[in-house]
Design an enzyme around this catalytic site. Structure first.
Site, short mmCIF file in Angstrom:
data_model
loop_
_atom_site.label_atom_id
_atom_site.label_comp_id
_atom_site.label_asym_id
_atom_site.label_seq_id
_atom_site.Cartn_x
_atom_site.Cartn_y
_atom_site.Cartn_z
N ALA A 180 6.86 1.73 10.50
CA ALA A 180 5.55 2.30 10.82
C ALA A 180 4.59 1.21 11.29
O ALA A 180 4.86 0.02 11.12
CB ALA A 180 5.00 3.00 9.59
N LYS A 192 13.96 0.44 15.39
CA LYS A 192 12.98 1.15 16.21
C LYS A 192 11.61 0.97 15.56
O LYS A 192 11.29 1.61 14.56
CB LYS A 192 13.27 2.65 16.33
CG LYS A 192 12.36 3.30 17.38
CD LYS A 192 12.17 4.79 17.19
CE LYS A 192 10.97 5.16 16.39
NZ LYS A 192 9.65 4.88 16.98
N GLY A 216 13.90 7.73 17.57
CA GLY A 216 14.01 8.01 16.13
C GLY A 216 14.98 9.15 15.87
O GLY A 216 15.81 9.09 14.94
N SER A 221 5.71 9.37 7.89
CA SER A 221 5.06 10.51 7.24
C SER A 221 6.07 11.39 6.51
O SER A 221 7.28 11.37 6.81
CB SER A 221 4.33 11.35 8.29
OG SER A 221 5.28 12.00 9.11
N GLU A 253 10.83 6.05 2.83
CA GLU A 253 9.57 5.51 2.29
C GLU A 253 8.46 6.30 2.94
O GLU A 253 7.94 5.94 3.99
CB GLU A 253 9.43 4.02 2.65
CG GLU A 253 10.54 3.12 2.14
CD GLU A 253 10.49 2.88 0.63
OE1 GLU A 253 9.49 3.28 0.00
OE2 GLU A 253 11.46 2.33 0.10
N LEU A 254 8.10 7.42 2.30
CA LEU A 254 7.15 8.34 2.93
C LEU A 254 5.77 8.20 2.28
O LEU A 254 5.48 7.21 1.65
CB LEU A 254 7.71 9.76 2.85
CG LEU A 254 9.19 9.88 3.28
CD1 LEU A 254 9.69 11.31 3.14
CD2 LEU A 254 9.41 9.37 4.68
N CYS A 291 0.67 2.57 2.52
CA CYS A 291 1.14 3.75 1.76
C CYS A 291 0.81 3.57 0.29
O CYS A 291 0.80 4.55 -0.46
CB CYS A 291 2.60 4.11 1.98
SG CYS A 291 3.64 2.80 2.43
N GLU A 335 -2.56 12.95 2.06
CA GLU A 335 -2.73 11.52 2.30
C GLU A 335 -3.43 11.35 3.64
O GLU A 335 -2.84 11.63 4.69
CB GLU A 335 -1.36 10.84 2.35
CG GLU A 335 -1.42 9.36 2.68
CD GLU A 335 -0.05 8.77 3.01
OE1 GLU A 335 0.70 9.41 3.75
OE2 GLU A 335 0.23 7.67 2.51
N GLY A 385 -0.20 -3.87 -2.94
CA GLY A 385 0.06 -5.31 -3.03
C GLY A 385 1.22 -5.66 -3.94
O GLY A 385 1.19 -6.66 -4.66
C1 UN1 Z 1 3.46 0.08 3.07
O1 UN1 Z 1 2.28 0.38 2.97
O2 UN1 Z 1 4.23 0.70 3.85
O3 UN1 Z 1 2.70 -2.97 -1.93
C2 UN1 Z 1 4.09 -1.06 2.37
C3 UN1 Z 1 2.10 -3.16 -0.85
C4 UN1 Z 1 2.82 -3.95 0.22
C5 UN1 Z 1 3.74 -3.07 0.98
C6 UN1 Z 1 3.15 -1.81 1.48
N1 UN1 Z 1 3.56 -5.00 -0.41
O4 UN1 Z 1 0.97 -2.77 -0.64
#
Ligand code: UN1
Length: 510
Positions: free
Chosen positions: A164, A189, A228, A245, A266-267, A300, A398, A460
């Site tokens: 993303a 991609k 994709g 998403s 990882e949505l 995310c 979200e 983080g």
């Molecule tokens: C993301 O937002 O797709 O934990 C990853 C975190 C970062 C990674 C975020 N280490 O905020």
């Protein structure tokens, strides 16, 4: 200097001249015959580059290359494969500043966060190099005499990686570094919103591959949604790692499952911080501001909801409001700026739409709420005092923007229930000085998220832990801990070193 010149200058610092080609495999770079991808930097909303992309034929050539390379790569000893990742880490260390600034420039996160993202790549490289000597299996006690059972892990095949815009380089690295030591090759991609970041990263990867006679281990297939879809449907890619998403993730999951492939999803997240009555409000305030305002709310893991005890909610809102008023918004490359722009016009529209809904549903805007006029995609970091979550459906969505909903609750139990009441399950946190509250939050009746923190915010995360979330977040895990197992195939082996052929479960067959 024009915005395009700035991009060119940053690329030149990494020794990259011209970035028009969007396809890179074992045979080198080429523009690709797909429609061009336009890079629009979000600070001034200027077009800065046009990059080629894959049509179906280009894509097939890339995947075939990844397949060919896999057949050789999987046979190299894992610690030797680790050398490639070590070389990538060295390139990243050398070019951390320039690549971090390119991320800030093209994506819009501030410089410090751009550098942090590159550091995250370096960290996962270090982790993966160590991992290359630790792809351990188990030895298992056999029920049969003179038999030995064991479990070993083998390379899986070429991996499709779809990333993303918000972490345009680190999420590739989480996947690519681990996959490479596991003996897999990769087809990437990237997001079409951040093509320069992926091209720069691929150039650094090229240098590492050239040094290790490993061209084609990491390939690039730039493109839009069609690429994709090809990846999701492609039986040549036994594993697809998808970040994006929930809506698209569902489609990807169904397509990959339909061909009995594996996916790592990882949505979306909808992360909450609980502030207990006894919380250290200094700590909580700082964590909430970083979580909600950092990356302009486009992680995310960003903090989107706060459940504060009724006895502290007003005090907390006061502190947050004061802290928000000191946040400098502007060019993410400028010193002192804490919040850059959103990444696109569409994100600004989503910000506005969420606030229209929030007001209509009984929310009160305590701070912010406006789009910042002038060029670029800037909005104000916004705090909304929300009614009960049951009466406030917008808090279930979200919105990738710096909007924070603050709720008042009467107990930690109520806060945990409310936190868990959304469909997403990525990250969560509690601020409390009470061991009982903290342990309840971490217990099976506590947070239902993949990440649960005490006296630390929601965003983080370090690379050493497995990263990912439950429920609609997709259930995938990437990065550290034993996330590598998803990139390998497990083989259970039983060896008979005796002269008899005893059958398991005592079965007689003579
Ligand atoms: C993301 O937002 O797709 O934990 C990853 C975190 C970062 C990674 C975020 N280490 O905020």
């Amino acid at each position: 200097m024009s915005r395009a010149d700035i991009a060119e200058k940053i690329l030149a610092r990494m020794g990259i001249a011209g970035a028009g080609d969007g396809v890179r495999d074992e045979d080198g770079w080429r523009p690709g015959n797909g429609p061009p991808i336009v890079s629009v930097e979000p600070t001034g909303a200027h077009e800065v580059a046009r990059i080629g992309s894959c049509d179906r034929d280009d894509y097939d050539v890339v995947v075939e290359g990844a397949r060919d390379r896999f057949h050789e790569w999987r046979a190299r000893p894992a610690p030797v494969r680790g050398e490639l990742v070590r070389a990538l880490g060295a390139e990243l260390r050398e070019h951390k500043e320039a690549l971090g600034e390119l991320v800030a420039f093209e994506m819009g996160k501030i410089r410090s966060e751009g550098l942090g993202e590159v550091q995250e790549m370096i960290d996962i490289c270090d982790f993966a190099v160590g991992l290359s000597r630790q792809l351990y299996g188990l030895t298992i006690a056999s029920e049969r005499p003179k038999h030995r059972m064991m479990e070993q892990w083998h390379p899986l095949g070429p991996v499709g990686i779809v990333t993303a815009f918000n972490f345009p380089v680190a999420v590739w690295a989480w996947n690519a570094a681990i996959a490479a030591v596991c003996g897999d090759t990769c087809v990437w991609k990237p997001s079409p919103r951040t093509p320069l970041c992926s091209i720069a990263t691929q150039h650094l990867a090229d240098r590492a591959m050239a040094r290790c006679d490993a061209e084609g281990v990491w390939a690039l297939a730039s493109g839009g949604a069609d690429v994709g879809t090809w990846i999701a449907e492609d039986p040549r890619l036994p594993l697809v790692s998808f970040t994006g998403s929930i809506r698209i993730g569902r489609e990807v999951a169904a397509k990959v499952a339909g061909r009995l492939g594996r996916s790592i999803l990882e949505l979306g997240g909808n992360n909450a911080i609980i502030v207990a009555e006894d919380a250290d409000l200094d700590l909580a305030t700082r964590a909430i501001v970083f979580g909600a305002v950092g990356t302009a709310g486009q992680r995310c893991t960003s903090t989107r909801r706060v459940f504060a005890h009724a006895k502290v909610v007003d005090e907390l809102l006061g502190r947050l409001t004061r802290a928000y008023s000191t946040v400098k918004i502007g060019d993410p490359l400028e010193n002192g700026v804490l919040m850059g722009p959103l990444c696109s016009e569409a994100s600004v529209k989503a910000f506005e739409a969420a606030l229209v809904a929030a007001r209509a549903q009984g929310g009160t805007i305590v701070r912010g709420g406006e789009v910042v006029p002038g060029g670029g995609y800037f909005v104000e970091p916004t705090i909304v005092r929300a009614p009960r979550q049951e009466d406030f459906p917008i808090a279930h969505d979200e919105t990738f923007a710096p909007i924070l909903y603050v709720f008042s609750v009467d107990s930690v139990e109520e806060a945990i229930d409310a936190q868990n009441a959304v469909t997403q399950g990525l990250s969560s946190a509690i601020f409390t000085e009470s061991m009982r509250h903290a342990e309840r939050f971490l217990s099976p009746i506590g947070s239902d998220c993949g990440i649960a923190n005490v006296n630390i915010g929601t965003s983080g995360a370090e690379i050493g832990g497995a990263f990912g979330g439950e429920k609609d977040t997709g259930g995938g895990r990437e990065s550290g801990s034993d996330a590598w197992k998803a990139y390998m195939r497990r083989q259970t082996c039983t060896v008979n070193w005796g002269g008899e052929l005893p059958l398991a479960q005592g079965v007689e067959f003579v």
